[in-house]
Design a protein around this motif. Structure first.
Motif, PDB file in Angstrom:
ATOM      1  N   LEU A 182      27.297 -83.224  43.410  1.00 29.59           N
ATOM      2  CA  LEU A 182      26.508 -84.314  42.845  1.00 29.59           C
ATOM      3  C   LEU A 182      26.693 -84.336  41.333  1.00 29.59           C
ATOM      4  O   LEU A 182      26.907 -83.291  40.720  1.00 29.59           O
ATOM      5  CB  LEU A 182      25.009 -84.116  43.151  1.00 29.59           C
ATOM      6  N   PRO A 183      26.572 -85.506  40.707  1.00 29.13           N
ATOM      7  CA  PRO A 183      26.578 -85.540  39.240  1.00 29.13           C
ATOM      8  C   PRO A 183      25.296 -84.947  38.684  1.00 29.13           C
ATOM      9  O   PRO A 183      24.247 -84.942  39.341  1.00 29.13           O
ATOM     10  CB  PRO A 183      26.672 -87.038  38.925  1.00 29.13           C
ATOM     11  N   ARG A 184      25.372 -84.456  37.455  1.00 32.27           N
ATOM     12  CA  ARG A 184      24.191 -83.878  36.809  1.00 32.27           C
ATOM     13  C   ARG A 184      23.138 -84.945  36.518  1.00 32.27           C
ATOM     14  O   ARG A 184      21.964 -84.760  36.774  1.00 32.27           O
ATOM     15  CB  ARG A 184      24.606 -83.190  35.503  1.00 32.27           C
ATOM     16  N   ARG A 185      23.536 -86.022  35.892  1.00 29.53           N
ATOM     17  CA  ARG A 185      22.699 -87.171  35.523  1.00 29.53           C
ATOM     18  C   ARG A 185      21.738 -86.883  34.373  1.00 29.53           C
ATOM     19  O   ARG A 185      21.644 -87.643  33.430  1.00 29.53           O
ATOM     20  CB  ARG A 185      21.924 -87.722  36.726  1.00 29.53           C
ATOM     21  N   VAL A 186      20.973 -85.811  34.439  1.00 31.83           N
ATOM     22  CA  VAL A 186      20.004 -85.536  33.381  1.00 31.83           C
ATOM     23  C   VAL A 186      20.727 -85.034  32.133  1.00 31.83           C
ATOM     24  O   VAL A 186      21.867 -84.567  32.194  1.00 31.83           O
ATOM     25  CB  VAL A 186      18.947 -84.500  33.837  1.00 31.83           C
ATOM     26  N   GLY A 187      20.065 -85.146  30.989  1.00 31.63           N
ATOM     27  CA  GLY A 187      20.681 -84.770  29.728  1.00 31.63           C
ATOM     28  C   GLY A 187      20.941 -83.275  29.620  1.00 31.63           C
ATOM     29  O   GLY A 187      20.317 -82.457  30.299  1.00 31.63           O
ATOM     30  N   TYR A 188      21.868 -82.935  28.733  1.00 32.90           N
ATOM     31  CA  TYR A 188      22.199 -81.536  28.483  1.00 32.90           C
ATOM     32  C   TYR A 188      21.287 -80.975  27.394  1.00 32.90           C
ATOM     33  O   TYR A 188      21.110 -81.601  26.345  1.00 32.90           O
ATOM     34  CB  TYR A 188      23.654 -81.408  28.040  1.00 32.90           C
ATOM     35  N   PRO A 189      20.700 -79.808  27.626  1.00 34.10           N
ATOM     36  CA  PRO A 189      19.832 -79.208  26.592  1.00 34.10           C
ATOM     37  C   PRO A 189      20.591 -78.953  25.302  1.00 34.10           C
ATOM     38  O   PRO A 189      21.819 -78.808  25.288  1.00 34.10           O
ATOM     39  CB  PRO A 189      19.381 -77.893  27.241  1.00 34.10           C
ATOM     40  N   ARG A 190      19.831 -78.861  24.204  1.00 32.58           N
ATOM     41  CA  ARG A 190      20.450 -78.616  22.895  1.00 32.58           C
ATOM     42  C   ARG A 190      20.541 -77.134  22.546  1.00 32.58           C
ATOM     43  O   ARG A 190      21.254 -76.751  21.638  1.00 32.58           O
ATOM     44  CB  ARG A 190      19.645 -79.347  21.814  1.00 32.58           C
ATOM     45  N   PHE A 191      19.789 -76.281  23.200  1.00 28.49           N
ATOM     46  CA  PHE A 191      19.869 -74.828  23.008  1.00 28.49           C
ATOM     47  C   PHE A 191      19.626 -74.406  21.561  1.00 28.49           C
ATOM     48  O   PHE A 191      20.318 -73.530  21.025  1.00 28.49           O
ATOM     49  CB  PHE A 191      21.217 -74.288  23.486  1.00 28.49           C
ATOM     50  N   ALA A 192      18.638 -75.002  20.915  1.00 23.21           N
ATOM     51  CA  ALA A 192      18.308 -74.604  19.544  1.00 23.21           C
ATOM     52  C   ALA A 192      17.883 -73.138  19.515  1.00 23.21           C
ATOM     53  O   ALA A 192      17.148 -72.670  20.390  1.00 23.21           O
ATOM     54  CB  ALA A 192      17.185 -75.483  18.998  1.00 23.21           C
ATOM     55  N   VAL A 193      18.336 -72.415  18.507  1.00 26.04           N
ATOM     56  CA  VAL A 193      18.024 -70.984  18.388  1.00 26.04           C
ATOM     57  C   VAL A 193      16.872 -70.808  17.409  1.00 26.04           C
ATOM     58  O   VAL A 193      16.932 -71.260  16.268  1.00 26.04           O
ATOM     59  CB  VAL A 193      19.259 -70.194  17.920  1.00 26.04           C
ATOM     60  N   GLN A 194      15.815 -70.151  17.882  1.00 27.09           N
ATOM     61  CA  GLN A 194      14.613 -69.935  17.082  1.00 27.09           C
ATOM     62  C   GLN A 194      14.458 -68.450  16.772  1.00 27.09           C
ATOM     63  O   GLN A 194      14.599 -67.600  17.658  1.00 27.09           O
ATOM     64  CB  GLN A 194      13.366 -70.418  17.835  1.00 27.09           C
ATOM     65  N   ALA A 195      14.160 -68.152  15.529  1.00 26.30           N
ATOM     66  CA  ALA A 195      13.916 -66.767  15.102  1.00 26.30           C
ATOM     67  C   ALA A 195      12.415 -66.506  15.085  1.00 26.30           C
ATOM     68  O   ALA A 195      11.611 -67.436  14.948  1.00 26.30           O
ATOM     69  CB  ALA A 195      14.499 -66.528  13.718  1.00 26.30           C
ATOM     70  N   PRO A 196      11.996 -65.242  15.194  1.00 22.82           N
ATOM     71  CA  PRO A 196      10.567 -64.932  15.059  1.00 22.82           C
ATOM     72  C   PRO A 196      10.077 -65.291  13.661  1.00 22.82           C
ATOM     73  O   PRO A 196      10.859 -65.356  12.703  1.00 22.82           O
ATOM     74  CB  PRO A 196      10.499 -63.418  15.283  1.00 22.82           C
ATOM     75  N   ARG A 197       8.790 -65.519  13.552  1.00 11.81           N
ATOM     76  CA  ARG A 197       8.213 -65.776  12.222  1.00 11.81           C
ATOM     77  C   ARG A 197       7.709 -64.501  11.584  1.00 11.81           C
ATOM     78  O   ARG A 197       7.586 -64.426  10.363  1.00 11.81           O
ATOM     79  CB  ARG A 197       7.068 -66.788  12.316  1.00 11.81           C
ATOM     80  N   ALA A 198       7.396 -63.474  12.390  1.00  7.93           N
ATOM     81  CA  ALA A 198       6.799 -62.271  11.802  1.00  7.93           C
ATOM     82  C   ALA A 198       7.008 -61.061  12.690  1.00  7.93           C
ATOM     83  O   ALA A 198       7.155 -61.174  13.911  1.00  7.93           O
ATOM     84  CB  ALA A 198       5.299 -62.482  11.577  1.00  7.93           C
ATOM     85  N   VAL A 199       7.054 -59.904  12.045  1.00  8.47           N
ATOM     86  CA  VAL A 199       6.896 -58.619  12.738  1.00  8.47           C
ATOM     87  C   VAL A 199       5.413 -58.279  12.608  1.00  8.47           C
ATOM     88  O   VAL A 199       4.930 -57.974  11.514  1.00  8.47           O
ATOM     89  CB  VAL A 199       7.765 -57.515  12.106  1.00  8.47           C
ATOM     90  N   LEU A 200       4.701 -58.355  13.711  1.00 10.05           N
ATOM     91  CA  LEU A 200       3.250 -58.183  13.646  1.00 10.05           C
ATOM     92  C   LEU A 200       2.840 -56.727  13.498  1.00 10.05           C
ATOM     93  O   LEU A 200       1.870 -56.409  12.806  1.00 10.05           O
ATOM     94  CB  LEU A 200       2.587 -58.768  14.898  1.00 10.05           C
ATOM     95  N   ALA A 201       3.559 -55.838  14.190  1.00  8.06           N
ATOM     96  CA  ALA A 201       3.119 -54.442  14.188  1.00  8.06           C
ATOM     97  C   ALA A 201       4.243 -53.546  14.689  1.00  8.06           C
ATOM     98  O   ALA A 201       5.129 -53.984  15.424  1.00  8.06           O
ATOM     99  CB  ALA A 201       1.887 -54.274  15.069  1.00  8.06           C
TER     100      ALA A 201
END
Length: 785
Positions: A182-201
């Motif tokens: 079957l065709p995929r039809r739905v859009g392809y994700p962008r796979f944005a890479v997110q870094a943590p904002r903090a080292v809490l402990a």
């Protein structure tokens, strides 16, 4: 769909559980070449081009069918020799997320219009390996998903992705048989890479002096003929047992902003990192170990009261395990998970953490819609709704992107509305219905019944008859959203077969009685009153018959619906409220119980059993007395007049619809802020319940975006099929609001503000749209150009 590729798998392992297979193509190209890789697989795959992450899939498909993806390789090419590496996990277990079907991979590289490599093609083959680093005999992640991830890393473990290195001796492969594609039809994700904002402990841990009993969830203890996996005595390791026996002995809570700095952890040390919101995707760390070491990653959406990560809070094993020889490694998990907090534990050896991230796996089109108002709390809730939707609608409408990743009916009714509002299309919904349309039958279920979630395996035979009725309601709305008429027609036999199934449970009054399996109203006391004749179920049944009658022009269904509504009203209304249930007494006589629930009242009002004109005192009490805002800290807990309180889903969602119908927008927005505000602030996503014992990222909750478009902005209704738009300005206590609703023909853009006694507005719509504007705001309308 493939020019040359054939489906293959390492010989003798097609039906083996939790096998990791790698296939690799080597070809020459240059940076100007146009190139793509075409791929599908069972169960899941990910693609690397010259060592760089390229894609993950496939999109969900029904039993016996597989959707084909095409990933553009051009951005990753270099001049000279190039490599495409595809890793595939073949699970071969029944679940609600991936199907229990024989493993295979089918892939080809197309370079400048010619096939440069193809699986099963002897002249331009892919190399085939069984990847040794993934530990096979591990516990299930949850009842609803397949296996946890555990790895054994040695130097050069991933060199095969970028060179001719061999991770193991080349595997003999065998053809896996032709597949229905079957065709995929739905859009392809962008796979944005997110870094943590903090080292809490950071902190130290040791074996607990008084450990809790080992976790024995059904995903561990319930392995057997109906639920596949490896039994406890067959497991190579049980990470939840080891980690569950540990306790922190001390924390250093000097939170520091994370900017990619190295973090050195010794044996029995741990660190907790925080992302800026709840995310779903592939957890990644880069690290170095100087000696043999074992690293565990645990994660969750929230922290415990003492600031720790409870990897079992959600009833699934939120843990990734890696045993490592000395060296430097980049670990990115194969499956998507949901987290805001990540805990890194050094069980043995040492670890210098040099990088950390989550590669998002989310819907790519959810940012097309816009909303902003004079109320910052509502704006934050809208963004949380958007975030919730995008993580729960990659290629299917999921209940949650964490524990289950399952495409539940009823949940989908609400999420499908949001797809149309935020993206301007209904492509995920189209795939959703196609998945139900294509199978010849559904194994383990009675003839005519639809799976409660799909694509999924239901070996235990459990189904929710109520959810199949929501399928019909959603299908009618899909038509109004401009859904594929051919697909709707193709589903008619499914709908007619469903109603034939229900015919067998109609009693002498025409009411459904003693339904099979899991009769589900909502997570509240209402679920205790489902035996015998459940009136909420019959209200839903009448609504589904009515919808099917309109959808397919079947007048008999509509006549049955009208008769059912009248009968339910006659039996269930006790002169004050609607009761939930009637049962046979010891003499076989029908006895109307005095069991009454808040959600039962919402069913009656939402499905037109009674309304404000017919029963004004009842309806006024329902709107005034039963608000979850009556107890903001613990909504849905107060018993009013012997009526058991509702829960969020679906009680509160029906309530929001009823408030909107009555034009009580100011009250509705106040309730929305009271209920959803704390969720948006704490996780940036919206929750399954009002408390955090369950999922904090649940797809149906994104429906509040529809509420804000409708009851704050004023876009009351939009029919893509009829090409009609209704704008209603309400007295909703806002000073201004603006928004954009995307459509296939162009954007609907509305903005308004109040100035003195005027409401000044500007509306832009695509051509060919019939617009009706109604003013209930109490201000004089002033159109602007």
């Amino acid at each position: 769909m493939f020019a040359a590729a054939r489906p293959i798998w390492p010989a003798g392992l097609t039906d083996t559980m939790n096998v990791a297979c790698g296939v690799r193509a080597r070809f020459r190209a240059d940076t100007r070449s146009s190139a793509l890789v075409r791929v599908t697989a069972s169960s899941r795959y990910r693609v690397y081009a010259n060592g760089l992450f390229c894609g993950h899939g496939p999109a969900t498909a029904p039993h016996g069918h597989y959707r084909v993806d095409e990933w553009d390789l051009s951005p990753y090419l270099s001049s000279g020799v190039n490599y495409v590496a595809i890793e595939v996990a073949g699970y071969n277990v029944n679940s609600f997320y991936t199907l229990d079907q024989p493993s295979f991979v089918q892939a080809e590289v197309e370079l400048g219009g010619a096939i440069a490599a193809a699986t099963g093609e002897p002249e331009h083959p892919f190399d085939v390996f069984v990847l040794p680093e993934r530990v096979r005999r591990v516990q299930r992640y949850s009842f609803q998903r397949a296996f946890v991830e555990a790895y054994e890393f040695g130097p050069g473990v991933h060199d095969w992705r970028t060179s001719d290195a061999q991770p193991s001796p080349p595997a003999q492969w065998e053809p896996a048989g032709e597949k229905q594609l079957l065709p995929r039809r739905v859009g392809y994700p962008r796979f944005a890479v997110q870094a943590p904002r903090a080292v809490l402990a950071t902190g130290h841990f040791a074996k607990s002096a008084s450990p809790e009993p080992p976790w024995r969830d059904r995903s561990l203890a319930g392995i057997g003929p109906e639920f596949k996996g490896y039994r406890i005595d067959e497991l190579t390791l049980v990470p939840t047992d080891e980690i569950g026996a540990l306790a922190m002995t001390g924390w250093e809570r000097t939170a520091a902003r994370y900017e990619g700095q190295s973090l050195r952890l010794g044996e029995r040390q741990a660190a907790v990192l925080a992302f800026d919101r709840n995310l779903t995707g592939f957890v990644g760390i880069e690290f170095t170990v100087s000696g043999k070491s074992r690293i565990a990653l645990t994660f969750d959406e929230i922290l415990t009261e003492d600031g720790d990560v409870d990897h079992l809070r959600l009833g699934c094993a939120n843990v990734i395990h890696a045993a490592c020889e000395p060296g430097s490694y980049a670990l990115e998990c194969f499956e998507p998970y949901t987290l805001q907090y990540l805990k890194v534990l050094v069980l043995e050896g040492d670890c210098t953490l040099t990088g950390c991230s989550v590669r998002e796996y989310a819907n790519p089109d959810a940012d097309r819609g816009e909303f902003a108002s004079s109320d910052d709390a509502l704006n934050a809730i809208f963004e949380a709704a958007r975030e919730t939707f995008r993580q729960n609608a990659v290629d299917n409408f999921m209940d949650c992107p964490s524990r289950e990743r399952a495409g539940w009916l009823c949940d989908s009714f609400f999420a499908a509305r949001v797809e149309a509002d935020l993206t301007g299309r209904s492509v995920v919904e189209g795939n959703f219905f196609e998945n139900y349309a294509l199978p010849e039958s559904f194994a383990f279920l009675p003839e005519g019944m639809l799976p409660m979630c799909y694509p999924a395996d239901h070996n235990d035979g459990v189904f929710i008859p109520n959810w199949a009725l929501w399928f019909v309601l959603q299908l009618e709305e899909f038509q109004d959203r401009g859904g594929d008429g051919t697909l709707i027609a193709a589903l008619r036999p499914r709908v007619e077969s469903l109603f034939r199934y229900f015919e067998g449970f109609r009693n002498e009054f025409g009411l459904l009685e003693n339904l099979e399996s899991w009769v589900f109203i909502e997570w509240s006391k209402a679920n205790d009153f489902t035996g015998g004749i459940n009136f909420s179920t019959n209200m839903l049944y009448a609504a589904a018959l009515d919808a099917a009658g309109r959808l397919y022009g079947i007048e008999a269904y509509r006549e049955e619906a009208a008769a059912l509504k009248s009968t339910v009203r006659e039996f269930a209304y006790d002169g004050e409220f609607f009761v939930d249930q009637a049962v046979e007494d010891e003499h076989g006589e029908l006895e109307i119980t005095d069991n009454r629930t808040e959600v039962g009242q919402y069913y009656a009002a939402y499905f037109g059993i009674a309304d404000a004109e017919e029963l004004p005192l009842w309806f006024d009490s329902l709107m005034r007395d039963f608000s979850p805002s009556r107890n903001p800290d613990e909504p849905f807990t107060a018993d009013i007049g012997g009526i058991h309180p509702a829960n969020a889903f679906i009680g509160y969602y029906l309530r929001m619809e009823l408030l909107a119908r009555q034009g009580l927008s100011a009250q509705l927005l106040a309730e929305v802020k009271a209920y959803f505000g704390k969720m948006a602030a704490r996780t940036g996503t919206l929750w399954e319940h009002n408390r955090t014992e369950a999922s904090c990222n649940h797809g149906f909750a994104s429906h509040v975006a529809r509420v804000l478009y409708r009851d704050a902005l004023g876009i009351k209704s939009f029919s893509r099929k009829q090409r009609t738009l209704t704008i209603v300005f309400e007295d909703n206590a806002l000073a201004s609001c603006s928004g954009k609703l995307p459509t296939p023909e162009g954007d609907i853009v509305l903005r308004w503000r109040k100035e003195g006694g005027n409401l000044c507005y500007r509306l832009s719509v695509p051509p060919g749209l019939t617009v009706e504007i109604e003013n209930r705001s109490g201000s004089r309308l002033v159109p602007e150009r």
